[in-house]
Design a protein around this motif. Sequence first.
Motif, mmCIF file in Angstrom:
data_model
loop_
_atom_site.group_PDB
_atom_site.id
_atom_site.type_symbol
_atom_site.label_atom_id
_atom_site.label_comp_id
_atom_site.label_asym_id
_atom_site.label_seq_id
_atom_site.Cartn_x
_atom_site.Cartn_y
_atom_site.Cartn_z
ATOM 1 N N MET A 38 1.361 -9.726 66.569
ATOM 2 C CA MET A 38 2.141 -9.233 65.493
ATOM 3 C C MET A 38 3.227 -8.280 66.061
ATOM 4 O O MET A 38 2.961 -7.868 67.100
ATOM 5 C CB MET A 38 1.018 -8.288 64.509
ATOM 6 C CG MET A 38 0.216 -9.018 63.880
ATOM 7 S SD MET A 38 0.963 -9.948 62.365
ATOM 8 C CE MET A 38 1.651 -8.801 61.420
ATOM 9 N N VAL A 39 4.347 -8.397 65.465
ATOM 10 C CA VAL A 39 5.544 -7.485 65.738
ATOM 11 C C VAL A 39 6.006 -6.744 64.452
ATOM 12 O O VAL A 39 5.879 -7.251 63.414
ATOM 13 C CB VAL A 39 6.527 -8.185 66.545
ATOM 14 C CG1 VAL A 39 7.243 -9.360 65.873
ATOM 15 C CG2 VAL A 39 7.679 -7.355 66.745
ATOM 16 N N TYR A 40 6.402 -5.398 64.842
ATOM 17 C CA TYR A 40 6.692 -4.700 63.724
ATOM 18 C C TYR A 40 8.133 -4.167 63.758
ATOM 19 O O TYR A 40 8.570 -3.922 64.782
ATOM 20 C CB TYR A 40 5.645 -3.601 63.448
ATOM 21 C CG TYR A 40 4.211 -4.019 63.167
ATOM 22 C CD1 TYR A 40 3.481 -4.071 64.142
ATOM 23 C CD2 TYR A 40 3.828 -4.699 61.959
ATOM 24 C CE1 TYR A 40 1.942 -4.462 64.135
ATOM 25 C CE2 TYR A 40 2.394 -5.150 61.927
ATOM 26 C CZ TYR A 40 1.714 -4.974 62.999
ATOM 27 O OH TYR A 40 0.343 -5.737 62.815
ATOM 28 N N LEU A 41 8.714 -3.940 62.494
ATOM 29 C CA LEU A 41 9.974 -2.990 62.766
ATOM 30 C C LEU A 41 10.005 -1.928 61.508
ATOM 31 O O LEU A 41 9.995 -2.217 60.286
ATOM 32 C CB LEU A 41 11.180 -3.989 62.586
ATOM 33 C CG LEU A 41 12.745 -3.249 62.444
ATOM 34 C CD1 LEU A 41 12.805 -2.810 64.117
ATOM 35 C CD2 LEU A 41 13.651 -4.261 61.750
ATOM 36 N N GLN A 42 9.757 -0.740 62.224
ATOM 37 C CA GLN A 42 9.753 0.213 61.097
ATOM 38 C C GLN A 42 11.363 0.573 60.913
ATOM 39 O O GLN A 42 11.751 1.284 61.800
ATOM 40 C CB GLN A 42 9.030 1.613 61.730
ATOM 41 C CG GLN A 42 9.059 2.951 60.702
ATOM 42 C CD GLN A 42 8.081 2.671 59.619
ATOM 43 O OE1 GLN A 42 7.234 1.935 59.295
ATOM 44 N NE2 GLN A 42 8.792 2.866 58.297
ATOM 45 N N MET A 43 11.730 0.741 59.774
ATOM 46 C CA MET A 43 13.006 1.188 59.154
ATOM 47 C C MET A 43 12.928 2.493 58.492
ATOM 48 O O MET A 43 12.496 2.653 57.524
ATOM 49 C CB MET A 43 13.772 0.028 58.413
ATOM 50 C CG MET A 43 13.661 -1.226 59.270
ATOM 51 S SD MET A 43 14.473 -2.669 58.589
ATOM 52 C CE MET A 43 13.733 -2.827 57.070
ATOM 53 N N ASN A 44 13.573 3.516 59.059
ATOM 54 C CA ASN A 44 13.906 4.968 58.096
ATOM 55 C C ASN A 44 15.134 5.062 57.897
ATOM 56 O O ASN A 44 16.210 4.414 58.796
ATOM 57 C CB ASN A 44 13.243 5.926 59.047
ATOM 58 C CG ASN A 44 11.787 5.587 59.420
ATOM 59 O OD1 ASN A 44 10.918 5.171 58.611
ATOM 60 N ND2 ASN A 44 11.304 6.227 60.539
ATOM 61 N N SER A 45 15.493 5.902 57.119
ATOM 62 C CA SER A 45 16.718 6.310 56.784
ATOM 63 C C SER A 45 17.570 5.014 56.525
ATOM 64 O O SER A 45 18.838 4.992 57.038
ATOM 65 C CB SER A 45 17.421 7.299 57.826
ATOM 66 O OG SER A 45 16.670 8.556 58.118
#
Length: 123
Positions: A78-85
């Motif tokens: 798995m790969v993730y991209l946490q996107m904030n703001s």
Amino acid sequence: QVQLVESGGGWVQAGGSLRLSCAASGLTFSNLAMGWFRQAPGKEREFVAGIGGIRTSTYYADSVKGRFTISRDNANKMVYLQMNSLKPEETAVYYCVSRPVLVVTTANDWNYWGQGTQVTVSS
């Protein structure tokens, strides 16, 4: 053959957060560099973030540094991209990509692409 399936896109208000996920199958995952690109309507595909195979160094577009975080789970492929703001101008289809070992920022140098997941950021 590598298959990539994204999930986690959706609608969010400006300033909000989303976490994108990408499930990979096929080749030896730990050797693959993984990344995320995005494409807004009428615009070119844009590199967002990448994480290397083996050494797992991370790379980000200047526009997302400090707000987005890419990570990977080799055991579960798995790969993730946490996107904030998030910002309204970041509304786009986000694509999970892979290639051997090294992260590059040019779209044409990535071998495999997922179908994409829509992210919509409202103002």
